[in-house]
Design a protein around this motif. Structure first.
Motif, PDB file in Angstrom:
ATOM      1  N   LYS A  64       0.880  -0.737  -0.208  1.00 12.86           N
ATOM      2  CA  LYS A  64       0.019   0.487   0.329  1.00 12.86           C
ATOM      3  C   LYS A  64       0.870   1.166  -0.168  1.00 12.86           C
ATOM      4  O   LYS A  64       0.970   2.280  -0.909  1.00 12.86           O
ATOM      5  N   GLN A  65       1.967   1.295   0.887  1.00  9.13           N
ATOM      6  CA  GLN A  65       2.827   2.393   1.180  1.00  9.13           C
ATOM      7  C   GLN A  65       4.254   3.189  -0.594  1.00  9.13           C
ATOM      8  O   GLN A  65       4.384   3.613  -0.649  1.00  9.13           O
ATOM      9  N   HIS A  66       3.746   2.062  -1.900  1.00  7.07           N
ATOM     10  CA  HIS A  66       4.048   1.412  -2.943  1.00  7.07           C
ATOM     11  C   HIS A  66       3.121   2.358  -3.813  1.00  7.07           C
ATOM     12  O   HIS A  66       3.640   3.532  -4.521  1.00  7.07           O
ATOM     13  N   LEU A 117       0.492   4.846  -2.996  1.00  4.15           N
ATOM     14  CA  LEU A 117      -0.030   6.415  -3.320  1.00  4.15           C
ATOM     15  C   LEU A 117       1.486   6.927  -3.122  1.00  4.15           C
ATOM     16  O   LEU A 117       0.872   8.596  -3.849  1.00  4.15           O
ATOM     17  N   PRO A 118       2.336   7.031  -3.294  1.00  5.79           N
ATOM     18  CA  PRO A 118       3.249   8.238  -3.488  1.00  5.79           C
ATOM     19  C   PRO A 118       3.336   7.844  -4.581  1.00  5.79           C
ATOM     20  O   PRO A 118       3.280   8.987  -5.893  1.00  5.79           O
ATOM     21  N   ARG A 142       0.148   9.571  -5.592  1.00  2.09           N
ATOM     22  CA  ARG A 142       0.564  11.285  -5.910  1.00  2.09           C
ATOM     23  C   ARG A 142       0.693  11.508  -7.064  1.00  2.09           C
ATOM     24  O   ARG A 142       0.451  12.591  -7.161  1.00  2.09           O
TER      25      ARG A 142
END
Length: 189
Positions: free
Chosen positions: A2-4, A6-7, A10
């Motif tokens: 999930k953290q990969h 979002l950036p 964005r």
């Protein structure tokens, strides 16, 4: 995982905003400083737009000066601006050039083949060249004078008056805008 994502999302949103809004507005703002606010250089006669100064147009009637042949779309199509992309050894290209020479000689019987400027029988790179050389204009004078029953001296004077010199007499070629030349031709009484 999930953290990969979002950036990446964005960055995608920022890029879309920048290139679809900011960059578009920036280019539009620069165009506002251009002549005619980036809308093209229109040519008007009696308040009516008759063409664009920087875009070649088809003049095929014998009473007008002819432009360079165009291979853009069906000819002089600004949405399809391109040359023929065929080199001087291509048989199709040579056939086209010979057809243009034959047509020019039929319509200009006082001219010899070797006196035809190459620009009147070959395509320009864009297919939308609005200009011809003074030589390409002078070679058409006999035809136009005979059809319009105007003296050659008047037509030659018009060619001289509409000839544009290179910028600072060094950058570019001496040329004549065919649309402006034909408008001047229509104004000769």
């Amino acid at each position: 995982m999930k953290q990969h994502i979002l950036p990446s999302l964005r960055l995608t949103l920022v890029s879309v905003f920048f290139f679809c809004v900011v960059y578009t507005f920036f280019i539009w703002a620069i165009a506002q400083a251009a002549p005619n606010k980036g809308e093209g250089q229109t040519v008007t006669v009696n308040g009516k737009v008759v063409g664009y100064a920087l875009e070649g147009q088809n003049f095929s009637q014998d009473k007008y000066f002819w432009s360079r042949p165009s291979k853009a779309g069906n000819g002089y199509d600004a949405t399809s601006g391109s040359g023929s992309n065929k080199g001087p050894s291509n048989p199709d290209y040579l056939t086209d050039v010979q057809a243009h020479i034959d047509s020019f000689l039929v319509h200009n019987p006082t001219i010899k083949k070797e006196d035809i400027p190459s620009e009147l029988v070959t395509y320009s790179a864009s297919g939308l060249d609005p200009d011809i050389s003074p030589a390409a204009a002078y070679v058409q004078v006999d035809r136009i004078a005979a059809i319009r029953k105007i003296s050659k001296d008047k037509i030659n004077a018009l060619i001289d008056a509409t000839t544009e010199k290179p910028l600072l007499n060094a950058m570019g070629m001496t040329h004549i805008n065919v649309l402006k030349l034909n408008i001047g031709l229509d104004e000769i009484r």
